[in-house]
Design an enzyme around this catalytic site. Structure first.
Site, mmCIF file in Angstrom:
data_model
loop_
_atom_site.group_PDB
_atom_site.id
_atom_site.type_symbol
_atom_site.label_atom_id
_atom_site.label_comp_id
_atom_site.label_asym_id
_atom_site.label_seq_id
_atom_site.Cartn_x
_atom_site.Cartn_y
_atom_site.Cartn_z
ATOM 1 N N SER A 149 0.887 -1.164 0.064
ATOM 2 C CA SER A 149 0.299 -0.093 0.161
ATOM 3 C C SER A 149 0.884 1.206 0.026
ATOM 4 O O SER A 149 1.860 1.306 0.689
ATOM 5 C CB SER A 149 -1.084 -0.027 1.390
ATOM 6 O OG SER A 149 -1.364 1.124 1.260
ATOM 7 N N TYR A 162 -1.449 -0.848 10.164
ATOM 8 C CA TYR A 162 -1.540 -1.410 8.884
ATOM 9 C C TYR A 162 -0.381 -0.954 7.977
ATOM 10 O O TYR A 162 0.094 -1.634 7.249
ATOM 11 C CB TYR A 162 -2.978 -0.752 8.313
ATOM 12 C CG TYR A 162 -3.116 -1.029 6.955
ATOM 13 C CD1 TYR A 162 -3.666 -2.065 6.490
ATOM 14 C CD2 TYR A 162 -2.999 -0.255 5.909
ATOM 15 C CE1 TYR A 162 -3.970 -2.435 5.296
ATOM 16 C CE2 TYR A 162 -3.073 -0.454 4.596
ATOM 17 C CZ TYR A 162 -3.664 -1.669 4.167
ATOM 18 O OH TYR A 162 -3.920 -1.772 3.041
#
Length: 252
Positions: A149, A162
């Site tokens: 990401s 995350y």
């Protein structure tokens, strides 16, 4: 002295690809695209959706799916053996399964942090290790694509754990590329924010800000990530140990 020129040893296109988290969203789009490209695909997720089941029923000789929690290592290993029996040896893996986060770090419990790290970092590395060991025992070359990401490279509130896991996978990608000595091409794709993913965390105001500063003028779509994953799995490239950002230059 010989004047012969060494011919580079290339990694062939993957023929049997394992996709984690293949039931919906980007994972399902990757599975569908690989099927269309003629690749044999094995996909698992905690819950197999009707869409993934339909693909397995439509292409019974090309697709194998299963309900597997990536945090259950024994179940994952059993699934890999099933795939080898039905489709043949795995020579490609897409680590896509992951859980998101929707809380500020100060409001995230230790148990939640541990769960995010287990699902997004520890379990994919254990699965990759298992597949690599079997791949190498068979004398195969292969390819790894880790879906990470843009959060790993930019900071966003509410996504601390995350982001840490995605950064960890990017780092693992680089070390795998070094460690495997070109026998396996290991790369990451790092998408920007999808239109629906993590919107609740960022809120509409932040999403609008991201769109305004994105030269291409829109959030990332799964269809824009799929061709890059396909290229890393199937094309003859010398791309190895890289993190390919797909966000319309929003992060520049």
């Amino acid at each position: 002295m010989s004047d012969s020129v060494a011919v580079p040893t290339q990694v062939p296109p993957s023929s049997v690809v394992l996709v984690s988290g293949g039931s919906r969203g980007l994972g399902l789009a990757i599975v569908s695209d690989l099927i269309e490209a003629g690749v044999k695909v094995a996909a698992f997720a905690r819950t197999v959706t009707p869409e993934l089941t339909a693909l397995a029923e439509k292409f019974p000789e090309q697709v194998h799916v299963g309900s597997v929690d990536i945090n259950d290592a024994k179940a994952g290993q059993a699934f890999v053996k099933e795939v080898e029996t039905k489709l043949g040896p795995i020579d490609g893996i897409v680590n896509n399964a992951a859980v998101g986060q929707d809380s500020l770090h100060v409001h995230t419990s230790a148990e939640q942090i541990a769960g995010i790290i287990q699902t997004n970092l520890t379990s994919p590395l254990i699965l990759t290790r298992f597949v690599l060991r079997r791949m190498m025992a068979k004398g195969l070359k292969g390819r790894i694509v880790n879906v990470t990401s843009i959060c790993a490279q930019r900071g966003y509130p509410g996504l601390v754990a995350y982001s840490a896991t995605k950064g960890g996978m990017d780092s693992a990608t680089r070390s795998l590329a070094r460690e495997l000595g070109g026998r396996v091409l290991a790369n990451s794709v790092a998408p920007g924010f999808f239109a629906s993913e993590m919107s609740a965390v960022l809120g509409q105001t932040q999403l609008d800000q991201i769109v305004r500063r994105t030269p291409t003028g829109h959030l990332t779509e799964p269809e824009e990530v799929v061709p890059v994953v396909r290229m890393l799995l199937l094309d003859n490239t010398n791309i190895n140990g890289q993190v390919l950002v797909i966000d319309g230059a929003a992060s520049i």
